[in-house]
Enzyme design. Structure first.
Site, PDB file in Angstrom:
ATOM      1  N   GLU A 103       0.911  -1.020  -0.171  1.00  0.00           N
ATOM      2  CA  GLU A 103       0.048   0.114  -0.135  1.00  0.00           C
ATOM      3  C   GLU A 103       0.972   1.187  -0.103  1.00  0.00           C
ATOM      4  OE1 GLU A 103      -0.615  -1.934   3.074  1.00  0.00           O
ATOM      5  OE2 GLU A 103      -2.356  -3.068   2.714  1.00  0.00           O
ATOM      6  N   TYR A 115       6.985   2.048  -8.217  1.00  0.00           N
ATOM      7  CA  TYR A 115       6.352   0.708  -8.252  1.00  0.00           C
ATOM      8  C   TYR A 115       5.865   0.327  -9.458  1.00  0.00           C
ATOM      9  CZ  TYR A 115       6.532   1.501  -3.154  1.00  0.00           C
ATOM     10  OH  TYR A 115       6.751   1.932  -1.739  1.00  0.00           O
TER      11      TYR A 115
END
Length: 148
Positions: A103, A115
């Site tokens: 997260e 990411y």
């Protein structure tokens, strides 16, 4: 500068906690990191650049899935490939993981870009997940079969 990545142990546990405290709003305490030494699912990697602590990555590996707990790199070492190297060390240490989940604050555009560069894809949102300030978390998943 030479980059070295090691796993967390009794001797460097305080270093991981300090990196977290210096860089993360919701950092775990040194006692929490120390307790993780007894957790067989915990894998924490610490990066040193020229012998100086540069960043760390803490994960849990459970049932063929990696869950990213925390990652941080000191500002002076950012954009030098240290986070990518920490992820590479994680993949090398846990080669049989089927997927990785994390997260990230919805406002953390730099982390989201990293990411996505690493192949993670957004799969959902946790409303009001973070505090101080209250903010949504974007859930990202990486199918590790793609990265082998």
């Amino acid at each position: 500068m030479k980059l070295t990545i090691v796993t967390m142990n009794e001797d460097n546990c305080k270093t991981a906690a300090k990196i977290a405290a210096d860089n993360l709003k919701e950092a775990w305490s040194e006692d929490t990191y120390r307790s993780q030494l007894a957790n067989p699912n915990d894998h924490t990697f610490i990066a040193y650049c020229g012998g100086e602590p540069a960043g760390f990555l803490s994960v849990w590996y459970v049932l063929d899935e990696i869950e990213i707990n925390n990652i941080a790199v000191y500002p002076k070492f950012r954009r030098q490939g240290i986070a990518e190297s920490l992820f590479a060390a994680m993949r090398e240490a846990l080669p049989h993981a089927e997927r990785t989940v994390l997260e990230v604050r919805s406002s953390n555009k730099a982390a989201i870009a990293l990411y996505q560069k690493l192949g993670f894809a957004p799969v959902g949102v946790r409303k009001n997940f973070y505090k101080d300030p209250v903010e949504d978390a974007v859930i990202f998943v990486l199918d590790n079969e793609q990265k082998k």
